[in-house]
Design an enzyme around this catalytic site. Sequence first.
Site, mmCIF file in Angstrom:
data_model
loop_
_atom_site.group_PDB
_atom_site.id
_atom_site.type_symbol
_atom_site.label_atom_id
_atom_site.label_comp_id
_atom_site.label_asym_id
_atom_site.label_seq_id
_atom_site.Cartn_x
_atom_site.Cartn_y
_atom_site.Cartn_z
ATOM 1 N N ARG A 109 -0.859 14.896 12.203
ATOM 2 C CA ARG A 109 -0.455 14.513 10.932
ATOM 3 C C ARG A 109 -0.350 15.972 10.118
ATOM 4 O O ARG A 109 -1.076 15.981 8.939
ATOM 5 C CB ARG A 109 -1.308 13.713 10.167
ATOM 6 N N PRO A 110 0.402 17.008 10.434
ATOM 7 C CA PRO A 110 0.458 18.141 9.510
ATOM 8 C C PRO A 110 1.363 18.063 8.419
ATOM 9 O O PRO A 110 1.917 16.937 8.084
ATOM 10 C CB PRO A 110 1.180 19.347 10.626
ATOM 11 N N ARG A 121 -9.113 -0.249 4.059
ATOM 12 C CA ARG A 121 -8.353 0.629 3.352
ATOM 13 C C ARG A 121 -6.897 0.136 2.863
ATOM 14 O O ARG A 121 -6.313 0.682 2.061
ATOM 15 C CB ARG A 121 -7.910 1.920 4.399
ATOM 16 N N ARG A 172 -5.101 10.477 2.693
ATOM 17 C CA ARG A 172 -3.945 11.508 2.991
ATOM 18 C C ARG A 172 -2.826 11.449 2.058
ATOM 19 O O ARG A 172 -2.374 12.694 1.748
ATOM 20 C CB ARG A 172 -3.397 10.842 4.407
ATOM 21 N N LYS A 218 0.959 -1.249 0.121
ATOM 22 C CA LYS A 218 0.136 0.041 -0.028
ATOM 23 C C LYS A 218 0.782 1.366 -0.003
ATOM 24 O O LYS A 218 0.608 2.108 -0.732
ATOM 25 C CB LYS A 218 -0.997 0.092 1.121
ATOM 26 N N ASN A 219 1.955 1.273 0.832
ATOM 27 C CA ASN A 219 2.660 2.566 1.030
ATOM 28 C C ASN A 219 3.781 2.667 -0.118
ATOM 29 O O ASN A 219 3.924 3.999 -0.299
ATOM 30 C CB ASN A 219 3.264 2.461 2.598
ATOM 31 N N ASP A 279 3.647 1.399 12.213
ATOM 32 C CA ASP A 279 2.343 0.895 11.748
ATOM 33 C C ASP A 279 2.336 -0.506 12.359
ATOM 34 O O ASP A 279 1.442 -1.234 12.193
ATOM 35 C CB ASP A 279 2.524 0.739 10.198
ATOM 36 N N CYS A 282 -5.873 8.546 8.333
ATOM 37 C CA CYS A 282 -6.223 7.904 9.488
ATOM 38 C C CYS A 282 -6.283 8.862 10.716
ATOM 39 O O CYS A 282 -5.521 9.768 10.990
ATOM 40 C CB CYS A 282 -5.391 6.708 9.941
ATOM 41 N N ASP A 330 3.531 20.648 7.304
ATOM 42 C CA ASP A 330 4.317 21.890 7.382
ATOM 43 C C ASP A 330 5.684 21.431 6.490
ATOM 44 O O ASP A 330 6.236 22.314 5.795
ATOM 45 C CB ASP A 330 4.580 22.264 8.619
HETATM 46 C C1 UD1 Z 1 3.627 7.323 6.054
HETATM 47 C C2 UD1 Z 1 2.862 6.009 5.998
HETATM 48 C C3 UD1 Z 1 2.322 5.634 7.243
HETATM 49 C C4 UD1 Z 1 3.233 5.486 8.301
HETATM 50 C C5 UD1 Z 1 4.369 6.804 8.317
HETATM 51 C C6 UD1 Z 1 5.206 6.629 9.356
HETATM 52 C C7 UD1 Z 1 2.315 6.212 3.641
HETATM 53 C C8 UD1 Z 1 0.979 6.372 2.621
HETATM 54 N N1 UD1 Z 1 1.919 6.443 5.053
HETATM 55 O O1 UD1 Z 1 2.752 8.372 6.586
HETATM 56 O O2 UD1 Z 1 1.827 4.219 7.087
HETATM 57 O O3 UD1 Z 1 2.732 5.383 9.352
HETATM 58 O O4 UD1 Z 1 4.812 7.098 7.320
HETATM 59 O O5 UD1 Z 1 6.316 5.445 8.895
HETATM 60 O O6 UD1 Z 1 3.283 5.891 3.179
HETATM 61 N N2 UD1 Z 1 5.142 15.520 10.418
HETATM 62 C C9 UD1 Z 1 5.072 16.667 10.470
HETATM 63 N N3 UD1 Z 1 5.009 17.600 9.368
HETATM 64 C C10 UD1 Z 1 5.040 17.222 8.202
HETATM 65 C C11 UD1 Z 1 5.135 15.595 7.997
HETATM 66 C C12 UD1 Z 1 5.218 14.917 8.985
HETATM 67 O O7 UD1 Z 1 5.162 17.044 11.868
HETATM 68 O O8 UD1 Z 1 5.183 17.929 7.101
HETATM 69 C C13 UD1 Z 1 5.222 14.294 11.415
HETATM 70 C C14 UD1 Z 1 3.821 13.633 11.688
HETATM 71 O O9 UD1 Z 1 3.243 14.188 12.354
HETATM 72 C C15 UD1 Z 1 4.436 12.450 12.222
HETATM 73 C C16 UD1 Z 1 5.794 12.193 11.739
HETATM 74 O O10 UD1 Z 1 6.421 13.566 11.229
HETATM 75 O O11 UD1 Z 1 4.493 12.563 13.758
HETATM 76 C C17 UD1 Z 1 6.040 11.288 10.620
HETATM 77 O O12 UD1 Z 1 4.971 11.537 9.649
HETATM 78 P P1 UD1 Z 1 5.255 11.001 8.053
HETATM 79 O O13 UD1 Z 1 6.602 10.011 8.213
HETATM 80 O O14 UD1 Z 1 5.543 12.095 7.212
HETATM 81 O O15 UD1 Z 1 4.151 10.154 7.840
HETATM 82 P P2 UD1 Z 1 3.217 9.966 6.576
HETATM 83 O O16 UD1 Z 1 4.107 10.188 5.298
HETATM 84 O O17 UD1 Z 1 1.926 10.615 6.847
#
Ligand code: UD1
Length: 417
Positions: free
Chosen positions: A120-121, A396, A91, A21-22, A304, A115, A123
Amino acid sequence: MAIEVNGGSHTSGILKIQGSKNSVLPLMAASLLTEDGTSIEGCPDISDVRAMWEVIEALGGVITYEEQRLSIDASGVGKVEICQDKVRDIRASVLLMGACLARFGQVTIAYPGGCSIGKRPIDFHLQAFRAMGVTIEEEQERLVCHCDGRLRGCDIRLPFPSVGATENTILAASLAEGDTTLYNAAREPEIVELVCFLRRMGAKIKGEGTACIHVQGVSKLNGVSWKLSEDRIAFLTYAMMVAGCGGEVSFQISPQYLNKELWILDKLGCQCSVGNDHITVKQMGSVRPIHYIRTGPYPEYPTDGQSLLLAVLSKAHGVSNVEEMVFENRFRVVSQLQQMGANIDYVSNRAQVTGVTLLHGADVSATDLRSGAALLIAAAMAEGVSHIHKEHYIYRGYEAIVENMIQIGFCVRRNED
Ligand code: UD1
């Protein structure tokens, strides 16, 4: 509506692991970078893929799906406004920002959903785009982004190795003018797969799988035909069922990149025999506790897999401690596991699991994708019948999970009442 599990069975058999999926979601976004067609073999039929598909079609892409081959023709994509409802469903649609900005220099997108596992910002994604010359304005919960001409390559340091921000920056940089160096990049196998896919499309990228990724922008990318890798979290989910319920299952999956998953299965008392394209997992006794483990970015234990682990540890012989380092709100599964008799306490991001001898069936609800999977594991380990509600979260990310659980020895059915 629920998934009904009659617990207490042992596992046995062979199981083919679904496509990742990812990995497939960023590859779908990458398909927008070219006017040529792309095709992805081994694509799982899961609702996240369907949701991403709808978003791409709403942009003007044409998608077909036959015998697990997903073909995307993005030549007709022109509209770069991604509407609210669809973005809320998925997302990973945020990854379309990087692709649209790279190809068209503009995109408007509503804040993405996904989810309910924390804030999950995005920024970090926006900081990277701004550094590449993109102007971003917020208008009524939408982000209006544009750049005059091509994006410009630059040096970017991520505050945290975010998977999504790393992918989005790579997508944007692949068609930018000049070079981009991304520091503190995420190292997940899914990022390696995205880079290999882009390289096959003609992108010039080095350093994937390390914390420093270098992208030399090119002016055009071409189509690609790709075989998707297997889903490491789906593997971990079914392997945890073996760890929790006993028995032996042979999984069809390449062991590459599964070091931490195999390590944890060993800690839980399983023996794993590894071949080139399969892994046999056998529980050698009862579940062993894990004194301390924390989640983290790859190569650490994946967030995960955290809920899955809580479920299995709830029947371990002793006390375990689990610390969540990536997302807040990932212990929402605890109250549901407690209804099945689990003894779990948590404060902030640390949970303590005291193993019990018996879990019992209960009516419980998924709160996110992986909590739903954890409840299936606990239900399989429990005595009696459980109903897992809000099972749409599970669909999902898991393809044919009911059929797969039946195949490895469980008594499961979709309860349509
Ligand atoms: C991806 C995976 C998800 C997995 C996660 C962490 C996909 C589709 N999803 O989610 O299954 O749980 O990686 O391995 O691949 N953060 C910020 N600002 C940002 C981006 C992230 O503060 O702009 C923080 C998030 O809140 C979180 C951390 O960074 O605490 C990691 O998030 P991130 O690695 O970005 O997760 P996703 O890419 O959303």
